[in-house]
Scaffold this motif. Sequence first.
Motif, PDB file in Angstrom:
ATOM      1  N   MET A  16       0.264  -1.237  -0.147  1.00 49.09           N
ATOM      2  CA  MET A  16       0.170   0.066   0.081  1.00 49.09           C
ATOM      3  C   MET A  16       1.074   1.342   0.094  1.00 49.09           C
ATOM      4  N   THR A  17       0.260   2.372  -0.442  1.00 53.69           N
ATOM      5  CA  THR A  17       0.990   3.562  -0.275  1.00 53.69           C
ATOM      6  C   THR A  17       1.364   4.219   0.870  1.00 53.69           C
ATOM      7  N   GLY A  18       2.614   3.950   0.902  1.00 54.54           N
ATOM      8  CA  GLY A  18       3.566   4.949   2.231  1.00 54.54           C
ATOM      9  C   GLY A  18       3.036   3.899   3.112  1.00 54.54           C
ATOM     10  N   MET A  19       3.004   2.489   3.439  1.00 51.35           N
ATOM     11  CA  MET A  19       3.147   1.846   4.145  1.00 51.35           C
ATOM     12  C   MET A  19       4.338   1.289   4.479  1.00 51.35           C
ATOM     13  N   MET A  20       4.430   0.805   6.096  1.00 50.42           N
ATOM     14  CA  MET A  20       5.658   0.397   6.690  1.00 50.42           C
ATOM     15  C   MET A  20       5.752  -0.959   6.230  1.00 50.42           C
ATOM     16  N   SER A  21       6.834  -1.625   5.592  1.00 50.97           N
ATOM     17  CA  SER A  21       6.970  -3.206   5.895  1.00 50.97           C
ATOM     18  C   SER A  21       7.388  -3.764   7.148  1.00 50.97           C
ATOM     19  N   ASP A  22       6.623  -4.938   7.154  1.00 50.33           N
ATOM     20  CA  ASP A  22       7.354  -5.374   8.650  1.00 50.33           C
ATOM     21  C   ASP A  22       8.750  -5.718   8.973  1.00 50.33           C
ATOM     22  N   GLN A  23       9.868  -5.368   7.836  1.00 52.84           N
ATOM     23  CA  GLN A  23      10.699  -5.532   8.165  1.00 52.84           C
ATOM     24  C   GLN A  23      11.688  -3.453   8.258  1.00 52.84           C
ATOM     25  N   ASP A  24      10.991  -2.693   8.282  1.00 57.83           N
ATOM     26  CA  ASP A  24      11.081  -1.117   8.651  1.00 57.83           C
ATOM     27  C   ASP A  24      11.046  -1.476  10.010  1.00 57.83           C
ATOM     28  N   MET A  25      10.099  -1.823   9.962  1.00 59.09           N
ATOM     29  CA  MET A  25       8.921  -2.043  11.751  1.00 59.09           C
ATOM     30  C   MET A  25      10.028  -2.373  12.650  1.00 59.09           C
ATOM     31  N   ALA A  26      11.235  -3.490  12.645  1.00 59.87           N
ATOM     32  CA  ALA A  26      11.781  -4.385  13.111  1.00 59.87           C
ATOM     33  C   ALA A  26      12.833  -3.338  12.827  1.00 59.87           C
ATOM     34  N   ASP A  27      13.254  -2.935  12.179  1.00 61.77           N
ATOM     35  CA  ASP A  27      14.564  -1.507  11.219  1.00 61.77           C
ATOM     36  C   ASP A  27      14.228  -0.394  13.212  1.00 61.77           C
ATOM     37  N   LEU A  28      12.478  -0.028  12.922  1.00 61.57           N
ATOM     38  CA  LEU A  28      12.640   0.789  13.331  1.00 61.57           C
ATOM     39  C   LEU A  28      12.472   0.515  15.131  1.00 61.57           C
ATOM     40  N   THR A  29      12.231  -0.193  15.593  1.00 64.32           N
ATOM     41  CA  THR A  29      12.100  -0.482  16.937  1.00 64.32           C
ATOM     42  C   THR A  29      13.206  -1.214  17.852  1.00 64.32           C
ATOM     43  N   SER A  30      14.427  -1.425  16.758  1.00 63.58           N
ATOM     44  CA  SER A  30      15.818  -1.566  17.399  1.00 63.58           C
ATOM     45  C   SER A  30      16.042  -0.303  17.590  1.00 63.58           C
ATOM     46  N   LYS A  31      16.153   1.239  16.915  1.00 56.87           N
ATOM     47  CA  LYS A  31      17.067   2.195  17.469  1.00 56.87           C
ATOM     48  C   LYS A  31      16.128   3.310  18.699  1.00 56.87           C
ATOM     49  N   SER A  32      17.519   3.731  18.875  1.00 55.24           N
ATOM     50  CA  SER A  32      16.675   4.728  20.218  1.00 55.24           C
ATOM     51  C   SER A  32      16.566   6.377  20.743  1.00 55.24           C
ATOM     52  N   GLY A  33      16.722   6.856  21.281  1.00 54.78           N
ATOM     53  CA  GLY A  33      16.921   8.474  20.940  1.00 54.78           C
ATOM     54  C   GLY A  33      17.536   9.465  19.600  1.00 54.78           C
ATOM     55  N   SER A  34      17.663   9.863  19.341  1.00 51.78           N
ATOM     56  CA  SER A  34      17.822  10.531  18.739  1.00 51.78           C
ATOM     57  C   SER A  34      17.743   9.957  17.337  1.00 51.78           C
ATOM     58  N   GLU A  35      18.644   8.849  16.756  1.00 53.78           N
ATOM     59  CA  GLU A  35      18.544   7.848  15.788  1.00 53.78           C
ATOM     60  C   GLU A  35      17.199   7.149  15.826  1.00 53.78           C
ATOM     61  N   PHE A  36      16.472   7.173  16.985  1.00 54.39           N
ATOM     62  CA  PHE A  36      14.560   6.486  16.504  1.00 54.39           C
ATOM     63  C   PHE A  36      14.455   7.159  15.343  1.00 54.39           C
ATOM     64  N   ASP A  37      14.180   9.053  16.412  1.00 57.41           N
ATOM     65  CA  ASP A  37      13.278  10.091  16.384  1.00 57.41           C
ATOM     66  C   ASP A  37      13.424  10.421  14.897  1.00 57.41           C
ATOM     67  N   GLN A  38      14.725  10.669  14.456  1.00 60.15           N
ATOM     68  CA  GLN A  38      15.340  10.787  13.160  1.00 60.15           C
ATOM     69  C   GLN A  38      14.548   9.628  11.817  1.00 60.15           C
TER      70      GLN A  38
END
Length: 215
Positions: free
Chosen positions: A141-163
């Motif tokens: 779907m348009t603009g939809m994050m994949s499960d891999q995108d979500m996994a990568d995001l979940t692994s981040k924190s702080g300013s790296e996560f924010d960006q």
Amino acid sequence: MRASHSTRITLAASTLAVAAVLAIAGCTSDDGHDMDSMSMSGHSMTSSAAPSTSTQASTEFNAADVTFANGMYPHHARALDMAELVPDRSTNPEIIKLARAIESAQGPEMEQLARWLRAWGQPAPASSTTGHMGGMDHSGMTGMMSDQDMADLTSKSGSEFDQAWLTMMIEHHEGAVEMAGIEVTEGSNAEAKAMAQNIITSQQNEIATMRTLQQ
């Protein structure tokens, strides 16, 4: 005296007769129709006026409306998944505030989308039975994050996560705006079109806020 008394009786009777005729005439129109009957008839016509179209408006739909509801539901669900990551990974008060706003707006919209589909006799949204996304793959779907995108995001924190979160949510919002624009143009259900227009307005404003936070 007797003649005078009889005359008075005759005149009184005549007066009463005339008054009765005038009273009857007062209740009758020029064309002979009884006014009370016309009044009742008019009241009946008012009572049987056409019903409100609000119910009709809520049940009227076309294929574009169904596509909008079926697509926007999981799209919102992914946004909620992303918003729920924020409190444990970000200390930026503006991003935390934005995530809460997304949850507050899109959660109720998901419930409304599901209600419309039920009212239209359509199957329930695919992700409505087991949490937000329910393990369903909507990455096409348009603009939809994949499960891999979500996994990568979940692994981040702080300013790296924010960006990373801001970048992904901007893309996600842009997809929602595109989907909502199609509904505004092609849909027929007035309530669904109104929601779509609200999504366009609110999410464009949030995109502008997020671009500011990226700087």
